[in-house]
Design a protein around this motif. Structure first.
Motif, PDB file in Angstrom:
ATOM      1  N   GLY A 414      21.286 -13.232 -42.642  1.00 63.11           N
ATOM      2  CA  GLY A 414      21.601 -13.122 -41.221  1.00 63.11           C
ATOM      3  C   GLY A 414      20.423 -12.798 -40.331  1.00 63.11           C
ATOM      4  N   MET A 415      19.205 -13.094 -40.780  1.00 64.08           N
ATOM      5  CA  MET A 415      18.024 -12.828 -39.954  1.00 64.08           C
ATOM      6  C   MET A 415      17.823 -14.001 -38.992  1.00 64.08           C
ATOM      7  SD  MET A 415      14.161 -11.811 -41.103  1.00 64.08           S
ATOM      8  CE  MET A 415      14.638 -10.149 -41.548  1.00 64.08           C
ATOM      9  N   ASP A 416      18.526 -13.944 -37.868  1.00 61.82           N
ATOM     10  CA  ASP A 416      18.486 -15.028 -36.894  1.00 61.82           C
ATOM     11  C   ASP A 416      17.543 -14.684 -35.744  1.00 61.82           C
ATOM     12  OD1 ASP A 416      19.869 -13.086 -35.498  1.00 61.82           O
ATOM     13  OD2 ASP A 416      21.797 -14.145 -35.588  1.00 61.82           O
ATOM     14  N   ALA A 417      17.525 -15.541 -34.711  1.00 62.63           N
ATOM     15  CA  ALA A 417      16.601 -15.349 -33.594  1.00 62.63           C
ATOM     16  C   ALA A 417      16.892 -14.047 -32.844  1.00 62.63           C
ATOM     17  CB  ALA A 417      16.700 -16.541 -32.643  1.00 62.63           C
ATOM     18  N   VAL A 418      18.158 -13.685 -32.732  1.00 60.87           N
ATOM     19  CA  VAL A 418      18.509 -12.437 -32.030  1.00 60.87           C
ATOM     20  C   VAL A 418      17.946 -11.238 -32.784  1.00 60.87           C
ATOM     21  CG1 VAL A 418      20.408 -10.959 -31.295  1.00 60.87           C
ATOM     22  CG2 VAL A 418      20.574 -13.440 -30.996  1.00 60.87           C
ATOM     23  N   TYR A 419      18.125 -11.233 -34.114  1.00 59.22           N
ATOM     24  CA  TYR A 419      17.597 -10.118 -34.907  1.00 59.22           C
ATOM     25  C   TYR A 419      16.077 -10.045 -34.790  1.00 59.22           C
ATOM     26  CZ  TYR A 419      16.355  -7.079 -38.768  1.00 59.22           C
ATOM     27  OH  TYR A 419      15.821  -6.055 -39.515  1.00 59.22           O
ATOM     28  N   ARG A 420      15.412 -11.199 -34.901  1.00 56.09           N
ATOM     29  CA  ARG A 420      13.944 -11.203 -34.869  1.00 56.09           C
ATOM     30  C   ARG A 420      13.418 -10.679 -33.537  1.00 56.09           C
ATOM     31  NH1 ARG A 420      14.826 -15.990 -37.835  1.00 56.09           N
ATOM     32  NH2 ARG A 420      14.727 -17.282 -35.968  1.00 56.09           N
ATOM     33  N   SER A 421      14.084 -11.023 -32.436  1.00 59.96           N
ATOM     34  CA  SER A 421      13.604 -10.559 -31.134  1.00 59.96           C
ATOM     35  C   SER A 421      13.843  -9.059 -30.938  1.00 59.96           C
ATOM     36  CB  SER A 421      14.289 -11.350 -30.014  1.00 59.96           C
ATOM     37  OG  SER A 421      15.684 -11.101 -29.993  1.00 59.96           O
ATOM     38  N   ARG A 422      14.897  -8.531 -31.542  1.00 60.36           N
ATOM     39  CA  ARG A 422      15.231  -7.117 -31.347  1.00 60.36           C
ATOM     40  C   ARG A 422      14.549  -6.198 -32.368  1.00 60.36           C
ATOM     41  NH1 ARG A 422      21.824  -7.263 -30.308  1.00 60.36           N
ATOM     42  NH2 ARG A 422      21.766  -8.344 -28.294  1.00 60.36           N
ATOM     43  N   TYR A 423      14.554  -6.647 -33.634  1.00 58.90           N
ATOM     44  CA  TYR A 423      14.157  -5.723 -34.692  1.00 58.90           C
ATOM     45  C   TYR A 423      12.913  -6.152 -35.469  1.00 58.90           C
ATOM     46  CZ  TYR A 423      18.929  -4.168 -33.842  1.00 58.90           C
ATOM     47  OH  TYR A 423      20.087  -3.733 -33.253  1.00 58.90           O
ATOM     48  N   GLY A 424      12.620  -7.447 -35.530  1.00 60.51           N
ATOM     49  CA  GLY A 424      11.454  -7.884 -36.287  1.00 60.51           C
ATOM     50  C   GLY A 424      11.805  -8.893 -37.356  1.00 60.51           C
ATOM     51  N   SER A 425      10.902  -9.065 -38.306  1.00 64.91           N
ATOM     52  CA  SER A 425      11.097 -10.071 -39.347  1.00 64.91           C
ATOM     53  C   SER A 425      10.249  -9.715 -40.556  1.00 64.91           C
ATOM     54  CB  SER A 425      10.719 -11.461 -38.829  1.00 64.91           C
ATOM     55  OG  SER A 425      10.967 -12.441 -39.801  1.00 64.91           O
ATOM     56  N   TYR A 426      10.489 -10.434 -41.638  1.00 63.51           N
ATOM     57  CA  TYR A 426       9.661 -10.289 -42.833  1.00 63.51           C
ATOM     58  C   TYR A 426       8.424 -11.178 -42.713  1.00 63.51           C
ATOM     59  CZ  TYR A 426      13.229  -7.752 -45.497  1.00 63.51           C
ATOM     60  OH  TYR A 426      14.120  -6.805 -45.952  1.00 63.51           O
ATOM     61  N   TYR A 427       7.282 -10.645 -43.140  1.00 62.79           N
ATOM     62  CA  TYR A 427       6.032 -11.399 -43.177  1.00 62.79           C
ATOM     63  C   TYR A 427       5.483 -11.372 -44.606  1.00 62.79           C
ATOM     64  CZ  TYR A 427       5.873 -11.610 -38.088  1.00 62.79           C
ATOM     65  OH  TYR A 427       6.148 -11.882 -36.767  1.00 62.79           O
ATOM     66  N   THR A 428       4.786 -12.444 -44.969  1.00 60.42           N
ATOM     67  CA  THR A 428       4.251 -12.548 -46.327  1.00 60.42           C
ATOM     68  C   THR A 428       3.030 -11.644 -46.493  1.00 60.42           C
ATOM     69  OG1 THR A 428       4.989 -14.835 -46.430  1.00 60.42           O
ATOM     70  CG2 THR A 428       3.390 -14.131 -48.078  1.00 60.42           C
ATOM     71  N   ARG A 429       3.062 -10.795 -47.523  1.00 56.98           N
ATOM     72  CA  ARG A 429       1.922  -9.953 -47.832  1.00 56.98           C
ATOM     73  C   ARG A 429       1.125 -10.507 -49.008  1.00 56.98           C
ATOM     74  NH1 ARG A 429       2.874  -3.629 -49.056  1.00 56.98           N
ATOM     75  NH2 ARG A 429       3.459  -4.425 -51.109  1.00 56.98           N
ATOM     76  N   GLU A 430       1.817 -11.157 -49.941  1.00 50.96           N
ATOM     77  CA  GLU A 430       1.118 -11.665 -51.123  1.00 50.96           C
ATOM     78  C   GLU A 430       1.901 -12.848 -51.683  1.00 50.96           C
ATOM     79  OE1 GLU A 430      -0.351 -10.001 -55.519  1.00 50.96           O
ATOM     80  OE2 GLU A 430       0.302  -8.617 -53.941  1.00 50.96           O
ATOM     81  N   THR A 431       1.185 -13.876 -52.145  1.00 54.63           N
ATOM     82  CA  THR A 431       1.802 -15.071 -52.726  1.00 54.63           C
ATOM     83  C   THR A 431       1.045 -15.470 -53.989  1.00 54.63           C
ATOM     84  OG1 THR A 431       2.551 -15.921 -50.586  1.00 54.63           O
ATOM     85  CG2 THR A 431       2.377 -17.506 -52.379  1.00 54.63           C
ATOM     86  N   HIS A 432       1.806 -15.847 -55.018  1.00 55.63           N
ATOM     87  CA  HIS A 432       1.189 -16.361 -56.250  1.00 55.63           C
ATOM     88  C   HIS A 432       1.903 -17.658 -56.622  1.00 55.63           C
ATOM     89  CE1 HIS A 432      -0.879 -16.274 -60.126  1.00 55.63           C
ATOM     90  NE2 HIS A 432       0.263 -16.691 -60.648  1.00 55.63           N
ATOM     91  N   LEU A 433       1.161 -18.801 -56.618  1.00 54.16           N
ATOM     92  CA  LEU A 433       1.715 -20.108 -56.974  1.00 54.16           C
ATOM     93  C   LEU A 433       1.306 -20.487 -58.383  1.00 54.16           C
ATOM     94  CD1 LEU A 433       1.127 -22.353 -53.812  1.00 54.16           C
ATOM     95  CD2 LEU A 433       3.320 -21.588 -54.714  1.00 54.16           C
ATOM     96  N   SER A 434       2.236 -21.079 -59.105  1.00 53.67           N
ATOM     97  CA  SER A 434       1.931 -21.651 -60.425  1.00 53.67           C
ATOM     98  C   SER A 434       2.295 -23.123 -60.382  1.00 53.67           C
ATOM     99  CB  SER A 434       2.737 -20.939 -61.517  1.00 53.67           C
ATOM    100  OG  SER A 434       2.349 -19.596 -61.646  1.00 53.67           O
ATOM    101  N   HIS A 435       1.299 -23.986 -60.587  1.00 55.56           N
ATOM    102  CA  HIS A 435       1.520 -25.435 -60.591  1.00 55.56           C
ATOM    103  C   HIS A 435       1.736 -25.871 -62.036  1.00 55.56           C
ATOM    104  CE1 HIS A 435       0.089 -25.855 -56.367  1.00 55.56           C
ATOM    105  NE2 HIS A 435      -0.620 -24.791 -56.700  1.00 55.56           N
TER     106      HIS A 435
END
Length: 525
Positions: A414-435
């Motif tokens: 339920g992280m929609d545009a209303v939530y993001r404008s009021r409370y924020g959002s998740y941002y990527t801190r670390e990513t690991h890809l395996s091909h």
């Protein structure tokens, strides 16, 4: 019943088509505000199309590919076959334009009468040839058969809506909705009301067109040709004079537009500039002599003599690039897709409309799981432009596929545009890809997303990318996300219902087997 022609209506209303009850600027401004502020709205369930030519076929493609059923009336021989060709082109363009899964394609029903085309539909779109009497006849028939609340719109490129309202039932619900070719790619639709059209109708129409990825522009008062075509016609007249007077060839005129202001106008238009009103004043002072000098022919146009037409045709034949109409349309669509995607990445102009349409598509994607298993998105077909010089998908696209899984998770919690404008959002801190294997154009990929852990700030997720029909993953992506507060722009706790759903999903996924590659580090083996 006698239909009024253009001269009849002009004589009755005056040369400027002064309405019986002129809309005040307050009313127009109110309708403009309603258009700009309207919510994404509900897509129409079904539309009736009167005419399936170049414009009508483009409308059919835009509506059908947005999951809207279409009832088509066009008695011309071969109309349905030509429309199907347009639909095939649109499908190909959309596969390149967006990787957001489209809704299930709408159903096309071919009917044999205007009454059948408009029965039970939410909107009627007339796209017949630019002959006033023909359009009037179709619109009158449509208005008599359609429900009183059904919107009736004309795709006319120049007729004022008050001319088209002559003789129709409930003329207050008739307006012009003028698109641009190809309708399925170019987002502008000019909405122009006639003397009887209500502001509420303009707002309803704008809301409908937004749901299928268009940018509605309300024309503030009736004028022949509306806004965009008047500017386009001025450019066309000057282009004709340049060829007529042997200043340039048709190819040189095309190049002058394609390599200069044509690119700039896609971003900023004629008036947008930094510095506001002060900058505009400086600009006008700087260019005042040129703006008042006789550089152009203004509204004069050269006569279409046989000699001039021969010149245009001969220069067109002499061009180095010789393409069939189908080849030119395919190249045009490819280039437009590239421009639109580029504008989307920068958040400019038509790119904003594309991003808004994709957001609407994402919001409408049904959840394919109840949360007890990994979340999964609809299967994605790898487009040809994802391929690098080695013939397979480049690395950045793997991240894009993982991002689709993350957006699916955001939708689930339920992280929609209303939530993001009021409370924020998740941002990527670390990513690991395996091909684990290469991906190629045309392959269909499924993304499964599992929550490995969550607390008030952090979210640990794992994506598995699998090709259709295969069990072994093609790639995996492991990510640590951190919740960022909208006001402080620093890490902060997830809030409200979103927090509840995140922790619920983490509990459900805790019972799933842990992916084999989760937590794997890079090393020599």
């Amino acid at each position: 019943m006698r239909l009024l022609g253009a001269d009849d209506v002009r004589e009755k209303l005056g040369s400027k088509l002064v309405p019986e009850r002129s809309k005040s600027m307050a009313e127009v401004s109110k309708s403009m505000a309603e258009v700009s502020m309207c919510s994404p709205g509900r897509r129409p369930r079904e539309v009736g199309l009167l005419g399936g030519g170049i414009i009508g076929g483009g409308w059919a493609a835009r509506f059908l590919l947005n999951g809207v059923d279409v009832r088509l009336y066009d008695p011309a021989p071969g109309a349905v076959e030509r429309m199907q060709e347009t639909l095939s082109s649109a499908r190909r363009a959309y596969r390149r334009l967006t990787q957001v899964p489209l809704p299930a394609e709408g159903a096309l029903t071919v009917v044999t009468s205007v009454a059948d085309a408009v029965e039970g539909v939410d909107l009627v779109q007339e796209s017949a040839s630019e002959r006033l009497e023909l359009k009037q006849r179709l619109l009158v028939a449509a208005s008599q058969a359609a429900a009183p609340e059904t919107l009736i719109c004309s795709s006319t490129s120049g007729f004022r809506p008050s001319l088209l309202q002559a003789g129709v039932d409930h003329p207050e619900r008739l307006l012009v909705a003028h698109p641009f070719n190809p309708v399925y790619l170019l987002p502008l639709v000019e909405l122009c009301g006639g003397r009887s059209t209500t502001p509420e109708v303009l707002g309803r129409a704008a809301e409908i067109y937004r749901t299928v990825g268009m940018h509605p522009l309300v024309v503030r008062k009736e004028v022949d040709g509306f806004v965009a075509n008047r500017m386009q016609e001025a450019l066309w007249r000057e282009a004709l004079w340049l060829v007529h007077d042997d200043v340039a060839t048709v190819e040189e005129v095309d190049d002058a537009v394609r390599y200069s202001f044509g690119l700039r106008r896609a971003v900023v238009g004629p008036f947008r500039m930094g510095g506001g009103g002060a900058a505009m004043r400086m600009f006008l002072e700087k260019w005042r002599p040129e703006l008042t000098s006789p550089w152009t022919k203004l509204t004069d146009a050269p006569q279409y003599t046989d000699a001039f037409i021969d010149k245009l045709a001969e220069q067109t034949d002499a061009r180095a690039e010789k393409l069939t109409a189908a080849e030119l349309e395919e190249n045009r669509d490819n280039a437009l897709v590239a421009v639109l995607r580029g504008l989307r990445s920068e958040g400019y102009g038509a790119g904003e409309t594309l991003a808004r349409w994709e957001k609407g598509l994402l919001d409408r994607i049904p959840q394919l799981t109840d949360g007890s298993g990994p979340l999964r998105i609809a299967t994605v077909e790898i487009p040809a432009d994802w391929i690098d010089i080695h013939g397979h998908v480049n690395q950045g696209r793997y991240l894009e596929l993982c991002g689709m899984g993350t957006r699916s998770l955001f939708s689930w919690i339920g992280m929609d545009a209303v939530y993001r404008s009021r409370y924020g959002s998740y941002y990527t801190r670390e990513t690991h890809l395996s091909h684990l294997r290469e991906l190629y154009a045309g392959e269909r990929v499924q993304v499964l997303t599992q929550v490995l852990g969550a607390d008030d700030k952090c979210l640990h997720i794992f994506h598995v990318l699998t090709c259709e029909g295969e069990e072994r993953p093609a790639a995996t992506g492991e990510q640590m996300l951190i919740h960022v507060d909208a006001a402080s722009r620093h890490s902060g706790p997830v809030q409200g219902k979103v927090r509840e759903r995140v922790l619920k999903l983490a509990r459900l996924h805790a019972d799933l087997p842990r992916p084999r590659r989760a937590g794997a580090s890079i090393g020599l083996h």
